[in-house]
Design a protein around this motif. Structure first.
Motif, PDB file in Angstrom:
ATOM      1  N   THR A   1      90.334 -31.454  19.259  1.00  0.00           N
ATOM      2  CA  THR A   1      90.187 -32.908  19.314  1.00  0.00           C
ATOM      3  C   THR A   1      88.762 -33.286  19.722  1.00  0.00           C
ATOM      4  OG1 THR A   1      92.527 -33.152  19.792  1.00  0.00           O
ATOM      5  CG2 THR A   1      91.128 -34.993  20.411  1.00  0.00           C
ATOM      6  N   ALA A   2      88.171 -32.510  20.633  1.00  0.00           N
ATOM      7  CA  ALA A   2      86.819 -32.850  21.111  1.00  0.00           C
ATOM      8  C   ALA A   2      85.815 -32.788  19.949  1.00  0.00           C
ATOM      9  CB  ALA A   2      86.409 -31.887  22.220  1.00  0.00           C
TER      10      ALA A   2
ATOM     11  N   GLU B   1      92.499 -32.918  11.383  1.00  0.00           N
ATOM     12  CA  GLU B   1      93.753 -32.285  11.807  1.00  0.00           C
ATOM     13  C   GLU B   1      93.454 -31.611  13.129  1.00  0.00           C
ATOM     14  OE1 GLU B   1      96.377 -30.111  12.397  1.00  0.00           O
ATOM     15  OE2 GLU B   1      96.911 -29.289  10.427  1.00  0.00           O
ATOM     16  N   LEU B   2      93.937 -32.212  14.227  1.00  0.00           N
ATOM     17  CA  LEU B   2      93.463 -31.807  15.553  1.00  0.00           C
ATOM     18  C   LEU B   2      94.566 -31.136  16.367  1.00  0.00           C
ATOM     19  CD1 LEU B   2      91.409 -35.074  16.169  1.00  0.00           C
ATOM     20  CD2 LEU B   2      90.666 -32.957  15.091  1.00  0.00           C
TER      21      LEU B   2
ATOM     22  N   TYR C   1      99.030 -36.402  22.435  1.00  0.00           N
ATOM     23  CA  TYR C   1      99.116 -35.833  21.083  1.00  0.00           C
ATOM     24  C   TYR C   1     100.359 -36.298  20.336  1.00  0.00           C
ATOM     25  CZ  TYR C   1      95.520 -32.619  22.750  1.00  0.00           C
ATOM     26  OH  TYR C   1      94.367 -32.072  23.245  1.00  0.00           O
ATOM     27  N   GLY C   2     100.387 -36.098  19.034  1.00  0.00           N
ATOM     28  CA  GLY C   2     101.564 -36.432  18.226  1.00  0.00           C
ATOM     29  C   GLY C   2     101.469 -35.770  16.861  1.00  0.00           C
ATOM     30  N   LEU C   3     101.705 -34.453  16.838  1.00  0.00           N
ATOM     31  CA  LEU C   3     101.534 -33.737  15.569  1.00  0.00           C
ATOM     32  C   LEU C   3     102.898 -33.432  14.936  1.00  0.00           C
ATOM     33  CD1 LEU C   3      99.217 -32.744  13.865  1.00  0.00           C
ATOM     34  CD2 LEU C   3      99.184 -30.627  15.146  1.00  0.00           C
TER      35      LEU C   3
ATOM     36  N   SER D   1      96.058 -36.410  17.798  1.00  0.00           N
ATOM     37  CA  SER D   1      96.268 -35.273  16.886  1.00  0.00           C
ATOM     38  C   SER D   1      95.602 -35.481  15.532  1.00  0.00           C
ATOM     39  CB  SER D   1      97.764 -35.015  16.695  1.00  0.00           C
ATOM     40  OG  SER D   1      98.320 -34.522  17.886  1.00  0.00           O
ATOM     41  N   GLY D   2      95.029 -36.646  15.305  1.00  0.00           N
ATOM     42  CA  GLY D   2      94.218 -36.732  14.093  1.00  0.00           C
ATOM     43  C   GLY D   2      94.424 -37.938  13.221  1.00  0.00           C
TER      44      GLY D   2
END
Ligand code: ADP
Length: 508
Positions: A223-224, A243-244, A402-404, A450-451
């Motif tokens: 993510t960073a 896509e993190l 996050y939320g992947l 999460s992206g």
């Protein structure tokens, strides 16, 4: 593989990065660190090659990509060997990477021509006008990819960009560049022109140089770094997809089949030694079945065979790839235990097998004050938390930056579906985990940290094109005029607006 010797970008005294086998620690190759000028030169070649690649048409491009995927499958053993040599993963993990790529090519070979076909839309004045949408490639797409799935994570994203008529600059992770170099050389061998897809080697500074010369960036990684890339793309006003990281929850409801839930958790949390963006990283279990579930989870985890062997089904987990992540795992486990978590099994390195092996680990009595429940864990650790009911599980699942991905285990599929849509994530599984990777028809990606954007499915192809709309007027009953509207056209427009309310199917 003597990558350094093969590279045509190497110059005397150029900085190089060694590539290591994580199981043996041996250096197995090295890559040159490409400079900003070299990246720029590659972009010029890519730009020059793009119009011919686009003009070839999607069906011809699809034929070449299918030929490549056939060549990859014919060379499966070699591909598996290369992936394993730089990741240390087990044989099954490497096999999956190759097969998923082949099925992604299959999917787009069949679907891409239809998805990219110019569309007709409803014009304002039917009979006089036509409205159409064309899909045109961005130009050069840049791919910056990570080390955990050097074939899957690199190529699954990149394949649809090629189908769409873009040329590609691909910078694989400096930790695992050999798989990408191999796969791209194979593309060139089957006839995809050299400048249509080029490998860019180097680390972060080379990646940053790449972002400055392309028309679209697809990034998979932390993510960073993703945030830095998105900021640069915003400055350049170019689109990007990211896509993190993830911290995927798995919820076990009291009506679940506990054996399948426990073994499903093993697959979700420990596959690829837990080094998956969509791995199961938090488990919430309804109180009445908590103890039973933990016993079963411990049982299945302890059945796992970890090692370096070539067995397809009997070596369940291989090495971790990256020492930095292993240190993070050790820190998270130590902090959790110090704050009161119970170590049910695992929790140790296994230097007797290899320097980066870590035992599959289960923690219980965890809570959201612990890093292991908040920060991404790129290793084989499963923390389990007791919850009162499904509502509490969903609330805790959503208590994350996050939320992947995620999963719910339940006998009641309808209720599972309804609960799944309450989880803030890009995808959810009911009574399974990880399958999203193997289904190229389904969009995959994240929400929150999460992206942005989706890979796979029509969505994963359409992000690599920009739409161009055409309004075509046959000038029926037109007369020379100085304003867009005249009394007659205004009356027609108002009438059409009313009719569209009455006959939306026909006219909207
Ligand atoms: P990891 O180091 O775990 O692979 P990163 O997110 O740091 O995760 O890196 C993923 C990819 O991004 C790698 O290919 C890396 O070289 C590249 N990278 C790192 N920093 C930058 C940056 N500032 N700009 C562009 N690419 C970068």
């Amino acid at each position: 593989m003597a990558v350094m010797e093969k590279s045509d970008v190497k110059s005397a005294g150029q900085e190089a990065i060694p590539v290591k086998n994580p199981v043996t620690g041996a250096t197995i190759g090295s890559i040159p660190v490409m400079t900003r000028d070299e990246v720029q030169a590659a972009a010029q070649r890519a730009r020059a090659a793009q119009p011919a690649w686009e003009a070839l048409g999607v069906k011809e491009r699809a034929k070449l990509l299918l030929k490549w995927s056939d060549a990859l499958i014919a060379d499966l053993e070699n591909a598996i060997r290369i992936i394993r040599s730089e990741t240390g993963k087990n044989r099954m993990g490497a096999w999956e990477e190759v097969i998923v790529i082949a099925s992604t090519v299959n999917y787009y070979h069949y679907r891409a021509p239809g998805i990219l076909r110019p569309q007709s839309r409803r014009p304002l004045v039917i009979g006089k006008q036509k409205a159409k949408v064309y899909y045109k490639p961005h130009g050069i797409c840049g791919f910056i990819t990570p080390w955990n799935y050097p074939m899957l994570n690199a190529l699954q994203d990149l394949i649809p960009a090629l189908f769409a008529g873009n040329t590609v600059l691909h910078k694989p992770s400096e930790v695992t560049p050999l798989t990408s170099i191999y796969a791209v050389e194979l593309m060139h061998k089957v006839g995809i022109p050299k400048d249509v897809i080029q490998i860019i080697t180097g680390a972060g500074t080379t990646g940053a140089a790449l972002v400055d010369v392309v028309d679209y960036v697809a990034f998979t990684g932390s993510t960073a770094t993703g945030r830095k890339i998105a900021m640069r793309c915003a400055e350049r006003l170019i689109p990007c997809s990211l896509e993190l990281g993830g911290k995927d929850p798995l919820i076990v409801l009291k009506d679940a089949n506990l054996d399948l839930a426990a073994s499903g958790t093993v697959v979700g949390g420990l596959d690829n030694a837990g080094q998956i963006c969509i791995s199961t990283e938090r488990v919430y279990v309804e109180d009445p079945v908590y103890d039973q579930y933990v016993e079963k989870l411990k049982y299945y985890v302890q059945q796992m065979n970890i090692g370096t062997g070539d067995g397809m089904f009997d070596v369940h987990m291989g090495s971790m790839t990256n020492e930095r992540e292993l240190l993070k795992v050790e820190d998270q486990v130590a902090e959790a235990v110090q704050k009161g978590a119970k170590l049910v099994t695992g929790g140790k390195r296994r230097p007797d097998i290899g320097p980066l092996f870590y035992e599959p680990t289960v923690l219980t009595d965890v809570n959201h004050d612990m890093k292991v429940m908040r920060e991404e864990t790129f290793g084989p650790v499963i923390p389990v938390m007791r919850v009162k009911d499904a509502d509490e599980a969903i609330r805790l699942a959503n208590d994350s930056e996050y939320g992947l991905s995620g999963a719910i285990y339940t006998h009641d599929l309808k209720r599972g579906e309804a609960l799944a849509t309450r989880v803030q994530s890009g995808d959810m599984h009911i009574n399974c985990t990880q399958w999203i990777f193997g289904m190229p028809s389904l969009p995959m990606g994240g929400v929150k940290n999460s992206g942005l954007g989706r890979r796979n499915g029509p969505e994963g192809l359409l992000r690599f094109v920009k739409s161009q709309s055409l309004v075509i007027d046959n000038q029926l009953m037109d007369k020379p005029k100085l304003t867009q509207l005249d009394p007659f056209t205004m009356r027609v427009a108002l009438l059409l607006m009313k009719l569209r309310r009455l006959l939306p199917r026909l006219l909207v």
